[in-house]
Design an enzyme around this catalytic site. Structure first.
Site, PDB file in Angstrom:
ATOM      1  CG  ASP A  81       0.430  -8.525 -17.093  1.00  0.00           C
ATOM      2  OD1 ASP A  81      -0.343  -8.225 -18.020  1.00  0.00           O
ATOM      3  OD2 ASP A  81       0.078  -9.180 -16.100  1.00  0.00           O
ATOM      4  CB  THR A 196      -2.127  -9.826  -9.343  1.00  0.00           C
ATOM      5  OG1 THR A 196      -1.837  -8.755 -10.242  1.00  0.00           O
ATOM      6  CG2 THR A 196      -3.545  -9.673  -8.818  1.00  0.00           C
ATOM      7  CE1 TYR A 198       9.090 -11.797  -4.333  1.00  0.00           C
ATOM      8  CE2 TYR A 198      10.288  -9.794  -4.855  1.00  0.00           C
ATOM      9  CZ  TYR A 198      10.229 -11.025  -4.241  1.00  0.00           C
ATOM     10  OH  TYR A 198      11.314 -11.492  -3.555  1.00  0.00           O
ATOM     11  CB  SER A 199       2.573  -8.019  -3.469  1.00  0.00           C
ATOM     12  OG  SER A 199       1.752  -7.989  -2.324  1.00  0.00           O
TER      13      SER A 199
END
Length: 299
Positions: A81, A196, A198-199
């Site tokens: 990613d 999907t 750090y949050s």
């Protein structure tokens, strides 16, 4: 000729030798195999400049990102990613669609398994695919009335405390309206794509990418009533550093700005979107179920 895409750019991991010699050799072998497959499908193949330098692959034209944007009608990203985030931000202004082949770990946005790429990619090259558009954030750090740092982000903008310091105090506004003063380890502004990342680890909600929203997620807030809040992405967020030492602003964790007291980080929706292509039948729910291991052992 089988493919509806004529000129395809291959983009891989940029760091030569990342993961050691064996990993570098594996990366090069994957790129060469995929390049040969694309040629057999009737595509003209080019290699992105940094990818060519890192892998040592030869025998194909080498293009920088600007040239890919003007000459190619598809970008094929082989990596994780992070690789997709980096190239997605840079190609968004050109509108080149991207397909991700996962050579990393989670692969929320590089969703084709490397060991199955031939079966999955062949019909996609013939035009059998779903398109998924993701919004970007445009952010800048304002100091004494001028922008001293700017960057785009596909996942998130994060204001963090220093590694060895205490909490930061942040004043948060949305569209000029005061929202809250927060004492915390930091604050995340995440897109649905970044929900999907750090949050999620900081307790934020999962956001379906079709929703035109952002989420503000405090990191370890001093006041437990400071909770994540979902807001429309049509406005502008302002985050002012009121107190705290060695604070920084991160943009997709790939670019960094050091902050001084009084600095304001302004975040708004970019004019550009990233275009992802997925196999026919792809849904975001499938991705969540597979990557988060929901219902393992179920039907």
């Amino acid at each position: 000729m089988n493919s509806v895409f004529h000129q395809v750019a291959l983009i891989g991991k940029y760091h030569a030798g990342a993961g050691g010699t064996a990993a570098a050799a594996s990366n090069r072998a994957a790129l060469e195999d995929i390049a040969q497959f694309l040629v057999a499908e009737g595509c003209d193949v080019a290699i992105e400049h940094d990818t060519a330098s890192a892998s040592g692959i030869v025998g194909y034209p080498v293009l920088d990102v600007a040239a890919i944007g003007t000459q190619c009608d598809l970008g094929l990203v082989i990596g994780g990613d992070g690789t997709m985030l980096g190239i997605g931000r840079r190609l968004a202004r050109h509108g080149v669609p991207l397909i991700g082949i996962n050579q990393g770990r989670l692969g929320f946005i590089t969703d084709i398994p490397l060991d199955r790429y031939r079966q999955v990619l062949a019909p996609m090259l013939r035009g059998e695919h779903e398109e998924d558009r993701r919004s970007l954030m445009q952010a800048c750090v304002m100091r004494d009335g001028r922008c001293v740092f700017k960057a785009q982000a596909m996942n998130d903008v994060v204001v963090n405390r220093g590694a060895t310091s205490g909490m930061v105090e942040l004043r948060v506004e949305v569209d000029g309206h005061f929202v809250a003063s927060q004492r915390a380890d930091g604050l995340i502004v995440a897109t649905p794509t970044g929900s999907t990342a750090y949050s999620l680890s900081a307790g934020g909600p999962l956001l379906h990418p079709a929703n035109p929203v952002w989420v503000l997620v405090p990191i370890a807030p001093h006041t437990l009533s400071n909770r994540p809040i979902v807001i429309p992405d049509s406005g502008e967020i302002a985050i002012e550093l009121v107190a705290g030492r060695d604070a920084s602003a991160n943009f997709d964790m790939q670019s960094l700005a050091s902050l001084l007291h009084g600095d304001r980080i302004l975040v708004k929706r970019s004019d550009h979107q990233v275009r992802f292509l997925h196999p026919i039948g792809w849904t975001y729910y499938d991705t969540l179920r597979k990557k988060l291991h929901w219902n393992e052992g179920g039907s």
